[in-house]
Design an enzyme around this catalytic site. Structure first.
Site, short mmCIF file in Angstrom:
data_model
loop_
_atom_site.label_atom_id
_atom_site.label_comp_id
_atom_site.label_asym_id
_atom_site.label_seq_id
_atom_site.Cartn_x
_atom_site.Cartn_y
_atom_site.Cartn_z
N ASP A 127 0.82 -1.23 0.00
CA ASP A 127 0.00 0.00 0.00
C ASP A 127 0.84 1.27 0.00
O ASP A 127 0.52 2.25 0.68
CB ASP A 127 -0.97 0.00 1.20
CG ASP A 127 -2.00 -1.12 1.12
OD1 ASP A 127 -2.17 -1.68 0.03
OD2 ASP A 127 -2.62 -1.43 2.15
N ASP A 225 -5.62 -5.73 7.75
CA ASP A 225 -6.33 -5.97 6.50
C ASP A 225 -6.78 -7.43 6.48
O ASP A 225 -5.98 -8.32 6.81
CB ASP A 225 -5.37 -5.66 5.33
CG ASP A 225 -6.05 -5.62 3.97
OD1 ASP A 225 -6.87 -6.50 3.67
OD2 ASP A 225 -5.72 -4.70 3.18
MN LIG Z 1 -4.29 -3.12 2.49
#
Ligand SMILES: [Mn+2]
Length: 305
Positions: A127, A225
């Site tokens: 990310d 996540d």
């Molecule tokens: Mn992520």
């Protein structure tokens, strides 16, 4: 005991698969408040945050999707998170990972007051794209770049206090594109990819990072996540990547974080209940929150005599 403040963040604008906006409701149905209360914590639910009306901001990068909506979420969640951090531990119920643009900003603002901020990114992905360089245009792939203070975020409010790269730990990553590889190679970000975790196990690298946080008397923002987990235990995510953390590895990580006593804010991101199987991923995530907040999945009876 901790005062836990649930912040509903039904953010769906950072990626293209509809459904993440159902996440906060799924966590509530799966019993997140009940789970925290059963562990002796006090729980307050701020409800779902309103991102406000969208502006008309644009980016020079034509690929970028939903920039005004994402900016609205970033401002609203940063404000809600700041208010929550003043009186307890915010738990952001996502929503896709672009919500961390706001939640991390809130944590950085709180950390400005004195203690340094550390960020633990439990994710299959790094990310670390920027608004100006993302090719997919999906802004859920950018929060690490933003919180690290990288270039390419002119459209965004300046990050309150960029997190030093050495204070950022990516843990469990296994899907990194060439641009991200190059970006990571040029940083001091701590990268514990799945290859590292295969070789050393989950506990040793996690303890090493937590020890750094402790030594610096830092605050710790944890961003979890769903795709950190293996798809076999957590199918409800739009970006499944094989080879993720198992049930037990994930709980071990959460128990170690709890034992450190260092976590000061938490994101739960990328749950897509529309892809779930009878709520099992939502329940798994709530169970992990239980481990993060003091529950032991397996008792370790002490040996008598
Ligand atoms: Mn992520």
């Amino acid at each position: 005991m901790t005062h836990c403040i649930l912040i509903g963040a039904p953010v769906d604008s950072g990626q293209q698969r509809p459904g993440c906006l159902m996440g906060p409701a799924a966590y509530r149905v799966a019993g997140i408040a009940r789970t925290l209360a059963a562990l002796g914590h006090t729980v307050e639910d701020m409800g779902d945050i309103d991102p406000g009306p969208s502006g008309t901001e644009t980016s020079a990068n034509a690929a970028v999707r939903h920039l005004p909506e994402t900016l609205g979420w970033t401002r609203a969640l940063a404000a809600a998170g700041r208010a929550a951090l003043a009186r307890g531990m915010p738990v952001f119920l996502g929503g896709d990972h672009s919500l961390s643009l706001g939640s991390a900003a809130a944590a950085a603002h709180a950390a400005e007051a004195g203690r340094p901020l550390f960020v633990l990114w439990l994710d299959a992905h790094s990310d670390i794209h920027s608004v100006e360089t993302t090719e997919s245009g999906n802004l859920h792939g950018t929060p690490v770049g933003y919180l690290a203070g990288h270039a390419g975020f002119d459209a965004f409010p300046p990050f309150p206090a960029p997190v030093p790269e050495a204070n950022i730990c990516l843990f469990g990553i296994r899907s990194v594109d060439p641009a991200e590889h190059a970006a990571l190679a040029a940083t001091d970000i701590v990268v514990n990819d799945m290859r590292v975790l295969d070789e050393y196990g989950f506990a040793v690298p996690m303890r090493a990072f937590l020890e750094k946080v402790r030594a610096a008397d830092g605050m710790l923002h944890v961003s979890l996540d769903v795709d950190f987990l293996d798809p076999s235990v957590a199918p409800a995510v739009g970006t499944t990547v094989p080879g993720g953390a198992t049930f037990r590895e994930a709980h071990l990580v959460c128990e170690l974080i709890h034992e450190s006593g260092l976590m000061t804010s938490l994101d739960l991101v990328e749950l897509n209940p529309f892809l779930d199987e009878k709520g099992r991923t939502a329940r798994m995530m709530v169970d992990l929150v239980g481990s993060l907040m003091g529950r032991k999945v397996f008792d370790r009876p002490t040996r008598a005599g």
